[in-house]
Scaffold this active site. Structure first.
Site, PDB file in Angstrom:
ATOM      1  N   HIS A  52       0.820  -1.211   0.000  1.00 43.07           N
ATOM      2  CA  HIS A  52       0.000   0.000   0.000  1.00 43.07           C
ATOM      3  C   HIS A  52       0.852   1.258   0.000  1.00 43.07           C
ATOM      4  CE1 HIS A  52      -3.784  -2.245   1.577  1.00 43.07           C
ATOM      5  NE2 HIS A  52      -3.726  -2.233   0.265  1.00 43.07           N
ATOM      6  N   HIS A  85      -0.443  -8.786   0.850  1.00 50.16           N
ATOM      7  CA  HIS A  85      -1.492  -8.910   1.878  1.00 50.16           C
ATOM      8  C   HIS A  85      -2.119 -10.287   1.927  1.00 50.16           C
ATOM      9  CE1 HIS A  85      -1.339  -4.818   0.146  1.00 50.16           C
ATOM     10  NE2 HIS A  85      -1.208  -4.505   1.404  1.00 50.16           N
ATOM     11  N   HIS A 135     -10.260  -4.871   4.608  1.00 55.30           N
ATOM     12  CA  HIS A 135      -8.819  -4.809   4.323  1.00 55.30           C
ATOM     13  C   HIS A 135      -8.432  -6.083   3.570  1.00 55.30           C
ATOM     14  CE1 HIS A 135      -4.475  -4.888   4.878  1.00 55.30           C
ATOM     15  NE2 HIS A 135      -4.560  -3.568   5.053  1.00 55.30           N
ATOM     16  N   GLU A 137      -5.920  -7.968   3.621  1.00 57.09           N
ATOM     17  CA  GLU A 137      -5.369  -9.075   4.432  1.00 57.09           C
ATOM     18  C   GLU A 137      -6.493  -9.843   5.126  1.00 57.09           C
ATOM     19  OE1 GLU A 137      -2.160  -8.176   7.228  1.00 57.09           O
ATOM     20  OE2 GLU A 137      -2.718  -9.960   8.356  1.00 57.09           O
ATOM     21  N   THR A 176      -2.062  -8.904  10.876  1.00 61.26           N
ATOM     22  CA  THR A 176      -0.672  -8.734  11.326  1.00 61.26           C
ATOM     23  C   THR A 176      -0.307  -7.287  11.667  1.00 61.26           C
ATOM     24  OG1 THR A 176      -0.002  -8.447   9.040  1.00 61.26           O
ATOM     25  CG2 THR A 176       0.185 -10.671   9.952  1.00 61.26           C
ATOM     26  N   SER A 234      -2.870   2.181   4.213  1.00 59.90           N
ATOM     27  CA  SER A 234      -1.886   1.315   4.870  1.00 59.90           C
ATOM     28  C   SER A 234      -2.271   1.153   6.333  1.00 59.90           C
ATOM     29  CB  SER A 234      -0.484   1.937   4.745  1.00 59.90           C
ATOM     30  OG  SER A 234       0.370   1.391   5.718  1.00 59.90           O
ATOM     31  N   SER A 235      -2.675  -0.059   6.687  1.00 60.10           N
ATOM     32  CA  SER A 235      -3.166  -0.318   8.050  1.00 60.10           C
ATOM     33  C   SER A 235      -2.092  -0.011   9.091  1.00 60.10           C
ATOM     34  CB  SER A 235      -3.615  -1.775   8.148  1.00 60.10           C
ATOM     35  OG  SER A 235      -3.886  -2.124   9.478  1.00 60.10           O
ATOM     36  N   SER A 279       5.197   0.039   4.488  1.00 61.96           N
ATOM     37  CA  SER A 279       5.202   0.071   3.023  1.00 61.96           C
ATOM     38  C   SER A 279       5.706   1.408   2.470  1.00 61.96           C
ATOM     39  CB  SER A 279       3.795  -0.229   2.490  1.00 61.96           C
ATOM     40  OG  SER A 279       2.831   0.491   3.216  1.00 61.96           O
TER      41      SER A 279
HETATM   42  S1  SF4 Z   1       3.903  -5.560   7.922  1.00 64.45           S
HETATM   43 FE1  SF4 Z   1       4.499  -7.554   8.787  1.00 64.45          FE
HETATM   44  S2  SF4 Z   1       3.037  -9.012   7.929  1.00 64.45           S
HETATM   45 FE2  SF4 Z   1       2.886  -7.134   6.702  1.00 64.45          FE
HETATM   46  S3  SF4 Z   1       4.298  -7.457   5.003  1.00 64.45           S
HETATM   47 FE3  SF4 Z   1       5.461  -6.447   6.619  1.00 64.45          FE
HETATM   48  S4  SF4 Z   1       6.421  -8.123   7.797  1.00 64.45           S
HETATM   49 FE4  SF4 Z   1       4.784  -8.995   6.565  1.00 64.45          FE
END
Ligand code: SF4
Length: 322
Positions: A52, A85, A135, A137, A176, A234-235, A279
């Protein structure tokens, strides 16, 4: 510009969170798209934003990636990559049915939660997923099991109204990228209502989310404002803003780039915290730092709360010759 003008800039201390920005899952997902473009040439299709962040997505688009939301927007004869995700099981199944070349860039730490959900389900447990509705994910994780096998809860209030099939046969999993503290409250509510509920062996909230939130918490008492570089969808970036506010920072804002900084809102502030979601590329953080340097006499203090040395292997298909 004369020296007198330079020194007339107001002083500002920037508390720079460390760790911040890219996590191992994001680095891997971006590399998968880049290697796919090298290996198979353009265009390569990517289902959903690979991570994201608009800057990342635009950069890959320039190299020949085509971003789509659904598999039916992809032709059969070009490679398609599934985002970090994760995707519901139906997506790779459909790609296989169409005989498509596909690469799954799901972060291994998201895949871990998928496997956990399947294991619980195989033991006859219904799953409660703590996550955000809509979301990708959450959609992907819930889509590992048939409809009705995963109940979504977003808040403590939701816990009071869910109606599981058998209250004694339940397990919970989480997205996550949630807030550690909010999730702990929801888990406590679940355990109070369903004492038999089974939890994950190891926390589902990933190391990157945990570490970035910890750094923001540590700096919060020292700062008058917090900026988090990240995208609105982006969560984990949004959670960093919330964590900053909850930890007492009077002003906490998400900025996609330096252009989003509300200079008026932070006028008179002498200490600011800066972090970035998992991200958000470092070049955007540099852009924010440079924008501050133009206006202020900046003193940078790194707030180091963890050292990260996580990296994930490429999927086998990306390690094989073309
Ligand atoms: S935030 Fe955590 S779960 Fe998400 S892509 Fe990055 S390492 Fe993986």
């Amino acid at each position: 510009m004369t020296d007198a003008m330079v020194t007339s800039k107001p002083k500002l201390t920037i508390h720079l969170a460390d760790p911040r920005g890219f996590c191992a899952g994001v680095v891997r997902a971006i590399e998968i798209v880049e290697r796919a473009l090298e290996k198979w040439g353009a265009p390569v299709y990517v289902r959903h934003e690979i991570v994201h962040n608009r800057h990342v997505v635009d950069g890959l688009r320039e190299k020949g990636a085509i971003f789509v939301e659904e598999l039916d927007e992809c032709p059969d004869d070009r490679p398609v990559i599934f985002s970090a995700h994760g995707v519901p099981k139906a997506v790779p199944a459909e790609a296989e049915r169409r005989n498509m070349l596909f690469v799954d860039a799901t972060c291994p730490l998201v895949s871990k939660v998928h496997i956990e959900a399947e294991r619980h389900s195989a033991r006859g447990l219904q799953i409660v997923m703590i996550g955000h509705e809509g979301h990708p994910e959450t959609i992907g994780t819930m889509g590992q099991l048939p409809k009705g096998e995963v109940i979504l809860v977003e808040t403590v209030k939701d816990v009071a109204v869910i109606e599981p099939r058998d209250p004694e046969k339940l397990a919970f999993i989480t997205q996550t990228t949630l807030s550690i503290d909010d999730t702990a409250e929801i888990v406590a509510a679940l355990q109070a209502r369903f004492p038999e509920i089974v939890g994950p062996h190891k926390e589902d909230i990933c190391y990157a989310t945990t570490n970035r939130q910890a750094a923001v918490k540590v700096m919060a008492p020292e700062i008058e404002a917090l900026l988090v570089v990240g995208a609105p969808n982006s969560s984990n970036s949004q959670r960093l803003v919330e964590v900053g506010r909850a930890a007492g920072c009077p002003y906490a804002m998400l900025v996609q780039t330096a252009a989003d900084i509300d200079w008026r809102a932070i006028e008179g502030v002498r200490s600011i915290g800066l972090s970035a979601g998992a991200s958000a590329p470092e070049v955007l953080v540099d852009g924010v730092l440079n924008a501050f340097r133009e206006r202020y006499d900046v003193d940078i203090r790194r707030v180091v709360t963890a050292e990260e040395n996580v990296s994930f292997k490429m999927p086998r298909i990306m390690r094989e010759p073309a």
